[in-house]
Design a protein around this motif. Structure first.
Motif, PDB file in Angstrom:
ATOM      1  N   THR A 117     -14.550 -16.643  -2.640  1.00 23.65           N
ATOM      2  CA  THR A 117     -14.094 -15.255  -2.649  1.00 23.65           C
ATOM      3  C   THR A 117     -15.168 -14.364  -3.273  1.00 23.65           C
ATOM      4  O   THR A 117     -16.198 -14.879  -3.725  1.00 23.65           O
ATOM      5  CB  THR A 117     -12.754 -15.129  -3.432  1.00 23.65           C
ATOM      6  OG1 THR A 117     -12.207 -13.824  -3.245  1.00 23.65           O
ATOM      7  CG2 THR A 117     -12.941 -15.374  -4.920  1.00 23.65           C
ATOM      8  N   PHE A 120     -16.601  -8.568  -7.015  1.00 14.57           N
ATOM      9  CA  PHE A 120     -17.513  -7.426  -7.128  1.00 14.57           C
ATOM     10  C   PHE A 120     -16.939  -6.337  -8.056  1.00 14.57           C
ATOM     11  O   PHE A 120     -17.589  -5.902  -8.984  1.00 14.57           O
ATOM     12  CB  PHE A 120     -17.768  -6.790  -5.751  1.00 14.57           C
ATOM     13  CG  PHE A 120     -18.642  -7.593  -4.823  1.00 14.57           C
ATOM     14  CD1 PHE A 120     -19.246  -8.774  -5.232  1.00 14.57           C
ATOM     15  CD2 PHE A 120     -18.876  -7.169  -3.515  1.00 14.57           C
ATOM     16  CE1 PHE A 120     -20.058  -9.505  -4.376  1.00 14.57           C
ATOM     17  CE2 PHE A 120     -19.691  -7.879  -2.652  1.00 14.57           C
ATOM     18  CZ  PHE A 120     -20.273  -9.045  -3.073  1.00 14.57           C
ATOM     19  N   SER A 127     -13.618   1.432  -8.190  1.00 16.49           N
ATOM     20  CA  SER A 127     -13.808   1.135  -6.757  1.00 16.49           C
ATOM     21  C   SER A 127     -15.273   1.235  -6.328  1.00 16.49           C
ATOM     22  O   SER A 127     -15.597   0.909  -5.196  1.00 16.49           O
ATOM     23  CB  SER A 127     -12.954   2.089  -5.912  1.00 16.49           C
ATOM     24  OG  SER A 127     -13.364   3.428  -6.128  1.00 16.49           O
ATOM     25  N   TRP A 151     -10.415  -7.060 -10.026  1.00 16.80           N
ATOM     26  CA  TRP A 151      -9.506  -7.630  -9.034  1.00 16.80           C
ATOM     27  C   TRP A 151     -10.298  -8.688  -8.273  1.00 16.80           C
ATOM     28  O   TRP A 151     -11.356  -8.369  -7.726  1.00 16.80           O
ATOM     29  CB  TRP A 151      -9.058  -6.651  -7.970  1.00 16.80           C
ATOM     30  CG  TRP A 151      -8.761  -5.255  -8.377  1.00 16.80           C
ATOM     31  CD1 TRP A 151      -9.596  -4.355  -8.972  1.00 16.80           C
ATOM     32  CD2 TRP A 151      -7.534  -4.576  -8.159  1.00 16.80           C
ATOM     33  NE1 TRP A 151      -8.963  -3.171  -9.129  1.00 16.80           N
ATOM     34  CE2 TRP A 151      -7.697  -3.270  -8.637  1.00 16.80           C
ATOM     35  CE3 TRP A 151      -6.317  -4.941  -7.581  1.00 16.80           C
ATOM     36  CZ2 TRP A 151      -6.683  -2.330  -8.578  1.00 16.80           C
ATOM     37  CZ3 TRP A 151      -5.320  -4.011  -7.518  1.00 16.80           C
ATOM     38  CH2 TRP A 151      -5.510  -2.714  -8.014  1.00 16.80           C
ATOM     39  N   LEU A 199       0.559  -7.258  -0.775  1.00 18.13           N
ATOM     40  CA  LEU A 199      -0.298  -8.453  -0.803  1.00 18.13           C
ATOM     41  C   LEU A 199      -0.006  -9.263  -2.071  1.00 18.13           C
ATOM     42  O   LEU A 199      -0.912  -9.722  -2.759  1.00 18.13           O
ATOM     43  CB  LEU A 199      -1.784  -8.078  -0.731  1.00 18.13           C
ATOM     44  CG  LEU A 199      -2.238  -7.361   0.552  1.00 18.13           C
ATOM     45  CD1 LEU A 199      -3.748  -7.170   0.563  1.00 18.13           C
ATOM     46  CD2 LEU A 199      -1.801  -8.092   1.812  1.00 18.13           C
ATOM     47  N   ALA A 358      -2.456  -1.640   0.923  1.00 18.95           N
ATOM     48  CA  ALA A 358      -3.611  -2.215   0.203  1.00 18.95           C
ATOM     49  C   ALA A 358      -4.942  -1.828   0.857  1.00 18.95           C
ATOM     50  O   ALA A 358      -5.929  -1.572   0.161  1.00 18.95           O
ATOM     51  CB  ALA A 358      -3.482  -3.733   0.143  1.00 18.95           C
ATOM     52  N   VAL A 361      -6.693   1.271  -0.302  1.00 23.47           N
ATOM     53  CA  VAL A 361      -7.081   1.229  -1.721  1.00 23.47           C
ATOM     54  C   VAL A 361      -8.300   0.338  -1.935  1.00 23.47           C
ATOM     55  O   VAL A 361      -9.115   0.573  -2.830  1.00 23.47           O
ATOM     56  CB  VAL A 361      -5.880   0.686  -2.553  1.00 23.47           C
ATOM     57  CG1 VAL A 361      -6.282   0.415  -3.986  1.00 23.47           C
ATOM     58  CG2 VAL A 361      -4.723   1.668  -2.510  1.00 23.47           C
ATOM     59  N   ASP A 367     -10.977   7.188   1.084  1.00 19.74           N
ATOM     60  CA  ASP A 367     -11.608   8.441   0.629  1.00 19.74           C
ATOM     61  C   ASP A 367     -13.123   8.296   0.561  1.00 19.74           C
ATOM     62  O   ASP A 367     -13.868   9.192   0.978  1.00 19.74           O
ATOM     63  CB  ASP A 367     -11.096   8.809  -0.780  1.00 19.74           C
ATOM     64  CG  ASP A 367      -9.602   9.005  -0.812  1.00 19.74           C
ATOM     65  OD1 ASP A 367      -9.090   9.703   0.077  1.00 19.74           O
ATOM     66  OD2 ASP A 367      -8.946   8.446  -1.707  1.00 19.74           O
ATOM     67  N   VAL A 368     -13.570   7.190   0.007  1.00 22.33           N
ATOM     68  CA  VAL A 368     -15.018   6.966  -0.127  1.00 22.33           C
ATOM     69  C   VAL A 368     -15.664   6.868   1.261  1.00 22.33           C
ATOM     70  O   VAL A 368     -16.753   7.414   1.496  1.00 22.33           O
ATOM     71  CB  VAL A 368     -15.279   5.692  -0.968  1.00 22.33           C
ATOM     72  CG1 VAL A 368     -16.730   5.258  -0.863  1.00 22.33           C
ATOM     73  CG2 VAL A 368     -14.900   5.933  -2.426  1.00 22.33           C
TER      74      VAL A 368
HETATM   75  C1  LIG Z   1      -4.911  -6.398  -3.078  1.00 23.02           C
HETATM   76  C2  LIG Z   1      -6.275  -6.127  -3.583  1.00 23.02           C
HETATM   77  C3  LIG Z   1      -7.220  -7.147  -3.567  1.00 23.02           C
HETATM   78  C4  LIG Z   1      -8.507  -6.927  -4.044  1.00 23.02           C
HETATM   79  N1  LIG Z   1      -9.413  -7.952  -3.997  1.00 23.02           N
HETATM   80  C5  LIG Z   1     -10.666  -7.758  -4.461  1.00 23.02           C
HETATM   81  C6  LIG Z   1     -11.630  -8.820  -4.434  1.00 23.02           C
HETATM   82  O1  LIG Z   1     -11.347  -9.937  -3.994  1.00 23.02           O
HETATM   83  N2  LIG Z   1     -12.866  -8.592  -4.922  1.00 23.02           N
HETATM   84  C7  LIG Z   1     -13.230  -7.373  -5.407  1.00 23.02           C
HETATM   85  O2  LIG Z   1     -14.375  -7.220  -5.809  1.00 23.02           O
HETATM   86  N3  LIG Z   1     -12.337  -6.342  -5.453  1.00 23.02           N
HETATM   87  C8  LIG Z   1     -11.074  -6.506  -4.988  1.00 23.02           C
HETATM   88  N4  LIG Z   1     -10.158  -5.477  -5.027  1.00 23.02           N
HETATM   89  C9  LIG Z   1     -10.547  -4.217  -5.665  1.00 23.02           C
HETATM   90  C10 LIG Z   1     -10.720  -3.050  -4.712  1.00 23.02           C
HETATM   91  O3  LIG Z   1     -11.742  -3.325  -3.785  1.00 23.02           O
HETATM   92  C11 LIG Z   1     -11.035  -1.765  -5.459  1.00 23.02           C
HETATM   93  O4  LIG Z   1     -12.171  -1.888  -6.241  1.00 23.02           O
HETATM   94  C12 LIG Z   1      -9.912  -1.336  -6.329  1.00 23.02           C
HETATM   95  O5  LIG Z   1      -8.694  -1.448  -5.661  1.00 23.02           O
HETATM   96  C13 LIG Z   1     -10.137   0.134  -6.671  1.00 23.02           C
HETATM   97  O6  LIG Z   1      -9.333   0.434  -7.714  1.00 23.02           O
HETATM   98  P1  LIG Z   1      -9.135   1.885  -8.353  1.00 23.02           P
HETATM   99  O7  LIG Z   1      -8.027   2.548  -7.654  1.00 23.02           O
HETATM  100  O8  LIG Z   1      -9.056   1.631  -9.791  1.00 23.02           O
HETATM  101  O9  LIG Z   1     -10.432   2.733  -8.012  1.00 23.02           O
HETATM  102  P2  LIG Z   1     -10.765   4.218  -8.453  1.00 23.02           P
HETATM  103  O10 LIG Z   1     -12.243   4.285  -8.337  1.00 23.02           O
HETATM  104  O11 LIG Z   1     -10.148   4.563  -9.754  1.00 23.02           O
HETATM  105  O12 LIG Z   1     -10.130   5.136  -7.333  1.00 23.02           O
HETATM  106  C14 LIG Z   1      -9.059   6.060  -7.570  1.00 23.02           C
HETATM  107  C15 LIG Z   1      -8.985   7.038  -6.436  1.00 23.02           C
HETATM  108  O13 LIG Z   1     -10.178   7.804  -6.393  1.00 23.02           O
HETATM  109  C16 LIG Z   1     -10.726   7.805  -5.088  1.00 23.02           C
HETATM  110  N5  LIG Z   1     -12.192   7.843  -5.180  1.00 23.02           N
HETATM  111  C17 LIG Z   1     -13.005   7.055  -5.931  1.00 23.02           C
HETATM  112  N6  LIG Z   1     -14.288   7.376  -5.726  1.00 23.02           N
HETATM  113  C18 LIG Z   1     -14.316   8.369  -4.822  1.00 23.02           C
HETATM  114  C19 LIG Z   1     -15.348   9.124  -4.188  1.00 23.02           C
HETATM  115  N7  LIG Z   1     -16.648   8.903  -4.454  1.00 23.02           N
HETATM  116  N8  LIG Z   1     -14.998  10.065  -3.304  1.00 23.02           N
HETATM  117  C20 LIG Z   1     -13.697  10.314  -3.015  1.00 23.02           C
HETATM  118  N9  LIG Z   1     -12.659   9.637  -3.590  1.00 23.02           N
HETATM  119  C21 LIG Z   1     -12.960   8.687  -4.472  1.00 23.02           C
HETATM  120  C22 LIG Z   1     -10.223   6.499  -4.502  1.00 23.02           C
HETATM  121  O14 LIG Z   1     -10.199   6.554  -3.078  1.00 23.02           O
HETATM  122  C23 LIG Z   1      -8.830   6.371  -5.087  1.00 23.02           C
HETATM  123  O15 LIG Z   1      -7.925   7.116  -4.313  1.00 23.02           O
HETATM  124  C24 LIG Z   1      -8.867  -5.657  -4.546  1.00 23.02           C
HETATM  125  C25 LIG Z   1      -7.908  -4.631  -4.551  1.00 23.02           C
HETATM  126  C26 LIG Z   1      -6.634  -4.851  -4.074  1.00 23.02           C
HETATM  127  C27 LIG Z   1      -5.638  -3.742  -4.104  1.00 23.02           C
END
Ligand SMILES: Cc1cc2nc3c(=O)[nH]c(=O)nc-3n(C[C@H](O)[C@H](O)[C@H](O)COP(=O)(O)OP(=O)(O)OC[C@H]3O[C@@H](n4cnc5c(N)ncnc54)[C@H](O)[C@@H]3O)c2cc1C
Length: 383
Positions: A117, A120, A127, A151, A199, A358, A361, A367-368
């Motif tokens: 897996t 990152f 994110s 995550w 999920l 999911a 997100v 959004d990104v």
């Molecule tokens: C079910 C599930 C499984 C996952 N599995 C993995 C995995 O195996 N490995 C892994 O590495 N990660 C994994 N992730 C993590 C995932 O890829 C994201 O990093 C994580 O969900 C983002 O979390 P956050 O909402 O805290 O991000 P935040 O950055 O806090 O985002 C909050 C909001 O801000 C918006 N936003 C952020 N930056 C910008 C921008 N530049 N422009 C516009 N809008 C923006 C986002 O779209 C979101 O709506 C998983 C997530 C989920 C939900």
């Protein structure tokens, strides 16, 4: 194994192993080891790996079809499979210096005995997975890594994690390196439970690395070359895969809704819901149109990945952004059409609805992706 055989194995596993237990696993938040064993026995864990390491040497077309088939039965398992395929693809693309250590692992994957897996995302950069806040520190020929991975799908279940960290001498926020960290490495711990909205059966818990020793043989990219590997190896397959999960969810929502409209009845009218209400038929039709539209979009992306051209990266970005919205819209329509039966959890529709949220997100978030697409259309640098 060819394309048809792979898809038919996915169908067989989906109906024999995934479908009967998806509801219970979702409710209990239980990771399906049986699903992983079945995927391993069928040879699907090595789907994209080269024939030389026992893989099937297949490409994005088959990958997309297998994922959509699994997701139609259980999106949690499809996401476990997707993250595994990405881990395996990153290992297969490793720098020559890692080949000796990685080749036996690729053979284990092809033999169905190793699940991998990606780890990152970090608590610090959320994110923005392309900018890890952790940094690898030199330790003889290898490194030591401490990181808070926020995550990780298949946390505590996978045999290895593909981990990002800033390169020891990296100067900028994207100067990362990718490493392979075996799950039993001292200092690797699952740092919390997984109790997501959707999920729920894919064990996406946080994972902590506490001063983990990683030998240079398990350094997958050159120093600072983690970012191009994320963009060129991981991103196209991740976006195709999440779009395919979305497609599987849409297909399941259409099937579940049609079945409900045929079986639920207005006894006082002597008709099924579907016979009685044109508005519900029209909404079902819109769901079908949207699902088929997503399917066509995925076919287009597959074509772009098979025959790369100038528009390929744009399609990679667009497809995941669109798929996240379509999955939410189609499963929301299913919730509305199936009314109280869906709301009271008598149908699988509400699981599909939760799972569908999911995709948008997961990073790169919808959004990104829009931000990247907009910038690239205007010629503004993305990073
Ligand atoms: C079910 C599930 C499984 C996952 N599995 C993995 C995995 O195996 N490995 C892994 O590495 N990660 C994994 N992730 C993590 C995932 O890829 C994201 O990093 C994580 O969900 C983002 O979390 P956050 O909402 O805290 O991000 P935040 O950055 O806090 O985002 C909050 C909001 O801000 C918006 N936003 C952020 N930056 C910008 C921008 N530049 N422009 C516009 N809008 C923006 C986002 O779209 C979101 O709506 C998983 C997530 C989920 C939900």
């Amino acid at each position: 194994m060819n394309h048809d055989a792979a898809v038919s194995k996915a169908h067989e596993i989906a109906s024999r192993v995934l479908a009967p237990s998806a509801g219970q696993n979702d409710k209990a938040g239980r990771f399906s080891n049986e699903a992983v064993v079945s995927l391993g026995e069928s040879g699907l864990l090595g789907l994209l790996l080269p024939l030389g390491v026992g893989g099937s040497g297949l490409g994005p077309r088959t990958f997309a079809a297998v994922i959509a088939t699994l997701a139609e039965a259980d999106a949690s398992v499809a996401m476990v499979y997707l993250m595994h395929i990405l881990g395996a693809a990153t290992m297969a693309a490793a720098r020559p210096g890692a080949a000796q250590a990685v080749t036996p692992i690729l053979k284990e994957i092809s033999a169905g005995r190793h699940l991998s897996t990606l780890a990152f995302s970090e608590a610090g950069s959320r994110s923005h997975f392309w900018a890890p806040t952790s940094r690898a520190h030199r330790n003889g020929n290898g490194v030591r890594i401490s990181a808070k991975k926020s995550w990780v799908t298949s946390a505590g279940q996978a045999q290895s994690y593909v981990v990002s960290a800033l390169a020891p001498e990296g100067k900028g926020p994207t100067d990362s390196t990718l490493y392979l960290v075996p799950a039993q490495t001292r200092g690797v711990t699952v740092a919390g439970p997984w109790d997501g909205l959707g999920l729920r059966a894919n064990a996406s818990s946080p994972v902590t690395l506490d001063d983990c020793v990683v030998p240079s043989s398990l350094q997958l990219t050159e120093d600072g070359a983690g970012f191009p590997a994320m963009l060129n190896v991981v991103l196209p397959l991740f976006n195709l895969g999440t779009a395919s999960v979305a497609l599987g969810l849409c297909r399941a929502a259409v099937a579940g809704t049609a079945s409900h409209l045929k079986s639920a009845r207005f006894e006082h009218l002597g008709q099924s819901l579907g016979e009685s209400l044109p508005t519900l038929r029209a909404q079902l039709a819109t769901m079908q149109i949207d699902a088929d539209g997503l399917s066509a979009r995925i076919d287009d992306l597959v074509d772009h990945l098979e025959k790369p051209r100038e528009t390929t990266m744009l399609r990679v970005l667009e497809t995941k952004a669109a798929a996240g919205d379509v999955a939410i819209s189609v499963t929301s329509a299913a919730m509305r059409i199936c009314g109280g039966a869906a709301f009271s959890k008598h149908l699988n529709i509400e699981r599909l609805f939760r799972d569908a949220h999911a995709g948008a997100v997961m990073a790169p978030t919808g959004d990104v992706l829009r931000e990247f697409i907009g910038k690239s259309l205007l010629g503004i640098p993305l990073f």
